[in-house]
Design a protein around this motif. Sequence first.
Motif, PDB file in Angstrom:
ATOM      1  N   GLY A  27      -6.982  12.206   2.683  1.00 19.83           N
ATOM      2  CA  GLY A  27      -6.223  11.937   1.709  1.00 19.83           C
ATOM      3  C   GLY A  27      -5.304  10.789   1.929  1.00 19.83           C
ATOM      4  O   GLY A  27      -5.796   9.861   3.032  1.00 19.83           O
ATOM      5  N   ASP A  28      -4.538  10.330   1.091  1.00 17.03           N
ATOM      6  CA  ASP A  28      -3.778   9.033   1.216  1.00 17.03           C
ATOM      7  C   ASP A  28      -2.456   9.172   0.988  1.00 17.03           C
ATOM      8  O   ASP A  28      -1.793   7.886   0.919  1.00 17.03           O
ATOM      9  CB  ASP A  28      -4.544   7.921   0.240  1.00 17.03           C
ATOM     10  N   LYS A  29      -1.716  10.231   0.816  1.00 19.48           N
ATOM     11  CA  LYS A  29      -0.411  10.476   0.275  1.00 19.48           C
ATOM     12  C   LYS A  29       0.481  10.479   1.656  1.00 19.48           C
ATOM     13  O   LYS A  29       0.214  11.544   2.482  1.00 19.48           O
ATOM     14  CB  LYS A  29      -0.310  11.630  -0.375  1.00 19.48           C
ATOM     15  N   PRO A  30       1.287   9.586   1.845  1.00 23.11           N
ATOM     16  CA  PRO A  30       2.284   9.916   2.849  1.00 23.11           C
ATOM     17  C   PRO A  30       3.244  11.055   2.681  1.00 23.11           C
ATOM     18  O   PRO A  30       3.631  11.068   1.554  1.00 23.11           O
ATOM     19  CB  PRO A  30       3.212   8.625   2.855  1.00 23.11           C
ATOM     20  N   VAL A  31       3.559  11.711   3.822  1.00 24.78           N
ATOM     21  CA  VAL A  31       4.158  12.954   3.879  1.00 24.78           C
ATOM     22  C   VAL A  31       5.380  12.874   4.678  1.00 24.78           C
ATOM     23  O   VAL A  31       5.162  12.437   6.021  1.00 24.78           O
ATOM     24  CB  VAL A  31       3.553  14.131   4.066  1.00 24.78           C
ATOM     25  N   ALA A  84       0.870  -0.994  -0.108  1.00 19.18           N
ATOM     26  CA  ALA A  84       0.098   0.008   0.020  1.00 19.18           C
ATOM     27  C   ALA A  84       0.819   1.297   0.043  1.00 19.18           C
ATOM     28  O   ALA A  84       0.610   2.450  -0.766  1.00 19.18           O
ATOM     29  CB  ALA A  84      -0.922  -0.094   1.076  1.00 19.18           C
ATOM     30  N   LEU A  85       1.821   1.208   0.907  1.00 14.28           N
ATOM     31  CA  LEU A  85       2.867   2.440   0.807  1.00 14.28           C
ATOM     32  C   LEU A  85       3.459   2.646  -0.490  1.00 14.28           C
ATOM     33  O   LEU A  85       3.535   3.599  -1.061  1.00 14.28           O
ATOM     34  CB  LEU A  85       3.993   2.187   1.951  1.00 14.28           C
ATOM     35  N   SER A  86       3.964   1.559  -1.047  1.00 15.90           N
ATOM     36  CA  SER A  86       4.751   1.591  -2.368  1.00 15.90           C
ATOM     37  C   SER A  86       3.800   1.989  -3.419  1.00 15.90           C
ATOM     38  O   SER A  86       4.097   2.719  -4.334  1.00 15.90           O
ATOM     39  CB  SER A  86       5.076   0.126  -2.785  1.00 15.90           C
ATOM     40  N   ARG A  87       2.458   1.825  -3.340  1.00 13.09           N
ATOM     41  CA  ARG A  87       1.464   2.175  -4.430  1.00 13.09           C
ATOM     42  C   ARG A  87       1.168   3.786  -4.388  1.00 13.09           C
ATOM     43  O   ARG A  87       1.198   4.470  -5.251  1.00 13.09           O
ATOM     44  CB  ARG A  87       0.227   1.409  -4.148  1.00 13.09           C
ATOM     45  N   GLN A  88       1.272   4.130  -2.962  1.00 10.41           N
ATOM     46  CA  GLN A  88       0.742   5.748  -2.640  1.00 10.41           C
ATOM     47  C   GLN A  88       2.122   6.398  -3.151  1.00 10.41           C
ATOM     48  O   GLN A  88       2.103   7.665  -3.414  1.00 10.41           O
ATOM     49  CB  GLN A  88       0.460   5.861  -1.286  1.00 10.41           C
ATOM     50  N   LEU A  89       3.361   5.959  -2.913  1.00  7.56           N
ATOM     51  CA  LEU A  89       4.468   6.590  -3.144  1.00  7.56           C
ATOM     52  C   LEU A  89       4.863   6.263  -4.677  1.00  7.56           C
ATOM     53  O   LEU A  89       5.974   7.198  -5.320  1.00  7.56           O
ATOM     54  CB  LEU A  89       5.653   6.184  -2.348  1.00  7.56           C
ATOM     55  N   GLU A  90       4.264   5.515  -5.352  1.00 11.31           N
ATOM     56  CA  GLU A  90       4.641   5.110  -6.802  1.00 11.31           C
ATOM     57  C   GLU A  90       6.016   4.743  -6.941  1.00 11.31           C
ATOM     58  O   GLU A  90       6.820   5.466  -7.802  1.00 11.31           O
ATOM     59  CB  GLU A  90       4.222   6.431  -7.637  1.00 11.31           C
ATOM     60  N   GLU A  91       6.604   4.007  -6.037  1.00 13.25           N
ATOM     61  CA  GLU A  91       8.063   3.591  -6.093  1.00 13.25           C
ATOM     62  C   GLU A  91       8.242   2.203  -5.597  1.00 13.25           C
ATOM     63  O   GLU A  91       7.447   1.724  -4.851  1.00 13.25           O
ATOM     64  CB  GLU A  91       8.526   4.448  -5.085  1.00 13.25           C
ATOM     65  N   ASP A  92       9.262   1.451  -6.507  1.00 16.13           N
ATOM     66  CA  ASP A  92       9.399   0.231  -6.210  1.00 16.13           C
ATOM     67  C   ASP A  92      10.497   0.119  -5.029  1.00 16.13           C
ATOM     68  O   ASP A  92      11.088   1.197  -4.415  1.00 16.13           O
ATOM     69  CB  ASP A  92      10.157  -0.462  -7.085  1.00 16.13           C
TER      70      ASP A  92
END
Length: 383
Positions: free
Chosen positions: A161-165, A55-63
Motif C-alpha cells: 500500500g501507499d497510505k501513511p499511517v 508525494a506525502l501531500s498527495r497520499q494524505l490528500e491535504e495541502d
Amino acid sequence: MRFEISKVLDAIEGRVCTDPSLARAVVDLAEVIRYQDIDGGRPASLLRLGMVIDALSRQLEEDGVQVYAVVHRALLSDADLTSNERMVIRRWADDGLVEVLDNPGDRIVEVADLLGVPVLSRRRFDGLRGRFPWVAEEPGRVLAPVPGAGGPALVAHVGGGDKPVSGARSAAGAKLLARQWRCPEAGCALFGGGGGGGAFADLARVQRSPAAQAPPTLRGGVPTCPRHGSRLSDAGPRPRTEVLAVRIGGLVRRRFVVSEEQPVLVGRAPEGDGGIMLGQWLNDEARRWISRNHLRLELRVGEVIVTDISTNGSGIRPGGSLAEGDRIALAPKQSRVLAENDMVELYPGVQVGRAEELPTDATFTPASVMAEAPTMAMRLPRP
C-alpha cells in the motif's frame, strides 16, 4: 533559473518544522536529497525534499503538509549541494526548523515513535525492531519514496500500500511533550535561551511558542538535547494546545495550532502575525462574504472558544453535519464553545474544526510545493 529555484526552496521552507503538533512524517534529509533515481538529476539536490513532501501531500490528500527533517551536520558543507542549498539548510538550522545532529543514528525512528508519525525512508531499520516493534508490525508506518509517474510515490515496507499511517504517541513521548525543556548550551535552536545562532535564530526564538518545542532524545531514560548531548532541565508544563484545520471545497488546506498563550485569527487576510489567511483559496463570492478578520479562536481551560468578529456572521455545524437544518447561526461578536466534532462554517464549503475530526473529501488536488521549480531541474520518469 536561479531565481526560480530560490522561490521553490522558500516554498519548501514552509513545509519543514520541528513542531510535534504539525509534523506529519519524519525524514532523514541526508538520505532524501540523494534519491537520484526520482529525477535523474545531480548526485544531491534539496529539491528532492519538496518532491517527497508532494508525494506525502498527495497520499494524505491535504495541502500544506509539513515534515520533521533530521539533518546530518556534514550536509552543511556537502560539496554535492549548491552553495545556495547549503545556505538554506544553515538558515533552517539557525531557525530551529530542522534538527541538526553530528550523528543522527536512529533519531528519525525515535522521533516517529515519540510523535506517533510515519517515517519516509528506504531504510528498513531491521536493527531497531526490538526497541520499536511497530517498524516491522504496523503497515504504513515506514514508507519508501520510489520513482513514479509525475514524481515520487510512497510504498509501505510492511503490508504494502501507499497510505501513511500515524500511531499513538509512545508513553515516553506523551510525558516528554507535556513539559518544556531547556538546554544549557547557549544558542540552542531547539531548546534554548541564550545568545548565539545568528539573527535568524534570535528571531525564531522570539516567535516560536513553547508548545512547538521539539521532542528531547532519551539517553538512559534522561531527557537530553539531541544536538549537544547535554542534559535538559525541566522548565515547567508545556502550554495546552489544540490542532485545528481549515477545509475548503472538501480539501484540508492547512493545519494550525491554538494554544493557551495566543488566540488565532482566521479570515480573508487577518491582521498581525500568526493569522490564518484564506484569501488565496477563495472564489470571488467567498472573498466578498468572508471578512478580513472573520473568527478568533482561543483555548481556555482546555475548551476551544470561537468568536465571530466578522461583518456577515458564521455558522456552527454540530457534529460536522452539513444538513442546512442543523446549522446554528453565529452572529457577529457572538462566542461559543466548539464541542467535539463541531465545525465552524465561515461560508458554504469553508470550514474550521479539529484536525482529526475534519477529514478530506477532496474535490481539488493538493497544491505542489514544487510549482515554482524550473522544468529543466527535474527530469521526471515518463508514465
